[in-house]
Design a protein around this motif. Structure first.
Motif, PDB file in Angstrom:
ATOM      1  N   LYS A   3      38.171 -12.765  28.172  1.00  0.00           N
ATOM      2  CA  LYS A   3      37.086 -13.282  29.004  1.00  0.00           C
ATOM      3  C   LYS A   3      36.524 -14.545  28.375  1.00  0.00           C
ATOM      4  O   LYS A   3      36.364 -14.625  27.157  1.00  0.00           O
ATOM      5  N   SER A   4      36.221 -15.517  29.232  1.00  0.00           N
ATOM      6  CA  SER A   4      35.623 -16.750  28.711  1.00  0.00           C
ATOM      7  C   SER A   4      34.121 -16.725  28.958  1.00  0.00           C
ATOM      8  O   SER A   4      33.654 -16.433  30.056  1.00  0.00           O
ATOM      9  N   ILE A   5      33.403 -17.030  27.875  1.00  0.00           N
ATOM     10  CA  ILE A   5      31.938 -17.004  27.904  1.00  0.00           C
ATOM     11  C   ILE A   5      31.446 -18.393  27.529  1.00  0.00           C
ATOM     12  O   ILE A   5      31.840 -18.939  26.486  1.00  0.00           O
ATOM     13  N   ALA A  22      31.714 -11.985  19.323  1.00  0.00           N
ATOM     14  CA  ALA A  22      32.737 -12.136  18.283  1.00  0.00           C
ATOM     15  C   ALA A  22      33.000 -10.804  17.601  1.00  0.00           C
ATOM     16  O   ALA A  22      34.150 -10.430  17.354  1.00  0.00           O
ATOM     17  N   SER A  23      31.932 -10.049  17.340  1.00  0.00           N
ATOM     18  CA  SER A  23      32.089  -8.764  16.654  1.00  0.00           C
ATOM     19  C   SER A  23      32.691  -7.701  17.569  1.00  0.00           C
ATOM     20  O   SER A  23      33.189  -6.682  17.100  1.00  0.00           O
ATOM     21  N   ALA A  24      32.627  -7.942  18.887  1.00  0.00           N
ATOM     22  CA  ALA A  24      33.150  -6.962  19.858  1.00  0.00           C
ATOM     23  C   ALA A  24      34.627  -7.162  20.143  1.00  0.00           C
ATOM     24  O   ALA A  24      35.252  -6.347  20.825  1.00  0.00           O
ATOM     25  N   LYS A  25      35.196  -8.249  19.638  1.00  0.00           N
ATOM     26  CA  LYS A  25      36.619  -8.525  19.870  1.00  0.00           C
ATOM     27  C   LYS A  25      37.472  -7.387  19.294  1.00  0.00           C
ATOM     28  O   LYS A  25      37.249  -6.954  18.164  1.00  0.00           O
ATOM     29  N   ASN A  26      38.393  -6.911  20.083  1.00  0.00           N
ATOM     30  CA  ASN A  26      39.312  -5.870  19.591  1.00  0.00           C
ATOM     31  C   ASN A  26      40.671  -6.025  20.276  1.00  0.00           C
ATOM     32  O   ASN A  26      40.909  -7.036  20.949  1.00  0.00           O
ATOM     33  N   ASP A  27      41.535  -5.050  20.136  1.00  0.00           N
ATOM     34  CA  ASP A  27      42.888  -5.175  20.694  1.00  0.00           C
ATOM     35  C   ASP A  27      42.884  -5.241  22.220  1.00  0.00           C
ATOM     36  O   ASP A  27      43.781  -5.806  22.830  1.00  0.00           O
ATOM     37  N   ASP A  30      39.334  -9.685  24.272  1.00  0.00           N
ATOM     38  CA  ASP A  30      39.230 -10.904  23.457  1.00  0.00           C
ATOM     39  C   ASP A  30      38.353 -11.919  24.208  1.00  0.00           C
ATOM     40  O   ASP A  30      38.153 -11.787  25.418  1.00  0.00           O
ATOM     41  N   PHE A  31      37.850 -12.907  23.493  1.00  0.00           N
ATOM     42  CA  PHE A  31      36.931 -13.862  24.105  1.00  0.00           C
ATOM     43  C   PHE A  31      37.304 -15.301  23.765  1.00  0.00           C
ATOM     44  O   PHE A  31      37.740 -15.592  22.656  1.00  0.00           O
ATOM     45  N   ILE A 179      26.494  -8.406  29.405  1.00  0.00           N
ATOM     46  CA  ILE A 179      27.781  -8.935  29.874  1.00  0.00           C
ATOM     47  C   ILE A 179      28.923  -7.997  29.497  1.00  0.00           C
ATOM     48  O   ILE A 179      29.802  -7.701  30.318  1.00  0.00           O
ATOM     49  N   LEU A 180      28.902  -7.507  28.254  1.00  0.00           N
ATOM     50  CA  LEU A 180      29.942  -6.550  27.845  1.00  0.00           C
ATOM     51  C   LEU A 180      29.956  -5.340  28.778  1.00  0.00           C
ATOM     52  O   LEU A 180      31.023  -4.844  29.171  1.00  0.00           O
ATOM     53  N   SER A 181      28.765  -4.855  29.138  1.00  0.00           N
ATOM     54  CA  SER A 181      28.659  -3.697  30.032  1.00  0.00           C
ATOM     55  C   SER A 181      29.208  -4.034  31.410  1.00  0.00           C
ATOM     56  O   SER A 181      29.881  -3.213  32.044  1.00  0.00           O
ATOM     57  N   ASP A 182      28.946  -5.272  31.858  1.00  0.00           N
ATOM     58  CA  ASP A 182      29.467  -5.695  33.168  1.00  0.00           C
ATOM     59  C   ASP A 182      30.997  -5.784  33.133  1.00  0.00           C
ATOM     60  O   ASP A 182      31.674  -5.349  34.064  1.00  0.00           O
ATOM     61  N   ILE A 183      31.526  -6.315  32.050  1.00  0.00           N
ATOM     62  CA  ILE A 183      32.998  -6.428  31.921  1.00  0.00           C
ATOM     63  C   ILE A 183      33.641  -5.038  31.960  1.00  0.00           C
ATOM     64  O   ILE A 183      34.630  -4.813  32.653  1.00  0.00           O
ATOM     65  N   LYS A 184      33.039  -4.098  31.221  1.00  0.00           N
ATOM     66  CA  LYS A 184      33.666  -2.777  31.093  1.00  0.00           C
ATOM     67  C   LYS A 184      33.268  -1.815  32.209  1.00  0.00           C
ATOM     68  O   LYS A 184      33.860  -0.735  32.338  1.00  0.00           O
ATOM     69  N   GLY A 185      32.230  -2.174  32.984  1.00  0.00           N
ATOM     70  CA  GLY A 185      31.800  -1.286  34.069  1.00  0.00           C
ATOM     71  C   GLY A 185      31.098  -0.040  33.572  1.00  0.00           C
ATOM     72  O   GLY A 185      31.014   0.960  34.288  1.00  0.00           O
ATOM     73  N   ALA A 186      30.586  -0.083  32.347  1.00  0.00           N
ATOM     74  CA  ALA A 186      29.855   1.055  31.765  1.00  0.00           C
ATOM     75  C   ALA A 186      28.967   0.509  30.654  1.00  0.00           C
ATOM     76  O   ALA A 186      29.277  -0.547  30.075  1.00  0.00           O
TER      77      ALA A 186
END
Ligand SMILES: Cc1cc2nc3c(=O)[nH]c(=O)nc-3n(C[C@H](O)[C@H](O)[C@H](O)COP(=O)(O)OP(=O)(O)OC[C@H]3O[C@@H](n4cnc5c(N)ncnc54)[C@H](O)[C@@H]3O)c2cc1C
Length: 198
Positions: A3-5, A22-27, A30-31, A179-186
């Motif tokens: 996702k681009s922010i 940045a800290s939320a980036k995982n497998d 990615d951002f 935003i993270l919650s919106d991306i993941k839907g939870a």
């Protein structure tokens, strides 16, 4: 998924949001993060004595430098020294114009401070800042979780918060978690333990 922010305003609220992403980036997630700033932050005037964990009398520029360094341990952020003049498009396909260039992004955070907001394209969103003791301070209209319009969030003093660094940091973090919650839907938070990272 990537996702681009795009973050407008690279002071403490904008960088707190960038650090959370940045800290939320995982497998799985990615951002691409772009921070655009025209170098007039209130924090440049500050020597700090009242933020937990900050060294006594640390100044604003040093806070921003250290936060950028902390972000770079996770992710390379595109820092742009320019002024945003217009935002158009919709969630997943925003176009942000600066004086020099144009940027595409999925989401936008407006961390533009309380002194000015002259970005075109978002309608009548500027209102009086009611928690600052100086004249002509403004903030941006928003609904819960700092939402200005679908995909666009506000953070820091631009969100009408009390003008304290600790409050601006929390506000930037909240916009990023929304935003993270919106991306993941939870509902999504980023919690670590001493053994959660290699
Ligand atoms: C003199 C003074 C002393 C202070 N002392 C303290 C203190 O001791 N303790 C404390 O906790 N707080 C203090 N504060 C308050 C603190 O500085 C603010 O709470 C904090 O800076 C708010 O951060 P912010 O990221 O929301 O906004 P800002 O720091 O104001 O940053 C906003 C950024 O957005 C950029 N921007 C705006 N519009 C655009 C655009 N269109 N395009 C690109 N960039 C844009 C600006 O150039 C700026 O860099 C003080 C403030 C002042 C003025």
């Amino acid at each position: 998924m990537k996702k681009s922010i795009l973050i407008v305003g690279g002071s403490i609220a904008g960088l707190s949001a960038a650090l959370l992403f940045a800290s939320a980036k995982n497998d799985e997630l990615d951002f691409d993060i772009t921070v655009i700033d025209d170098s007039k932050p209130d924090i440049n005037a500050v020597a700090v004595y009242n933020v937990p964990l900050f060294p006594k009398a640390i100044n604003g520029q040093e806070i921003l430098e250290k936060t950028r360094k902390q972000i770079s341990d996770f992710l390379k952020v595109n820092y742009v020294n320019d002024t945003v003049v217009e935002i158009g498009g919709e969630k997943g396909a925003f176009t942000t114009k600066t004086k020099e260039k144009e940027f595409k992004s999925d989401y936008i955070i407006l961390a533009t401070g309380a002194s000015k907001f002259d970005i075109q394209g978002l309608g009548d969103i500027v209102t009086e800042h009611k928690l600052m003791n100086k004249p002509n301070k403004i903030c941006l209209k928003h609904s819960k979780r700092q939402l200005v319009k679908d995909g666009i969030y506000v953070a820091g003093t631009a969100a009408g918060i009390t003008s304290m660094i600790a409050c601006a940091m929390g506000s930037g973090t909240e916009a990023a978690c929304a935003i993270l919650s919106d991306i993941k839907g939870a509902i999504t938070i980023v919690h670590d333990t001493p053994s959660s990272r290699k």
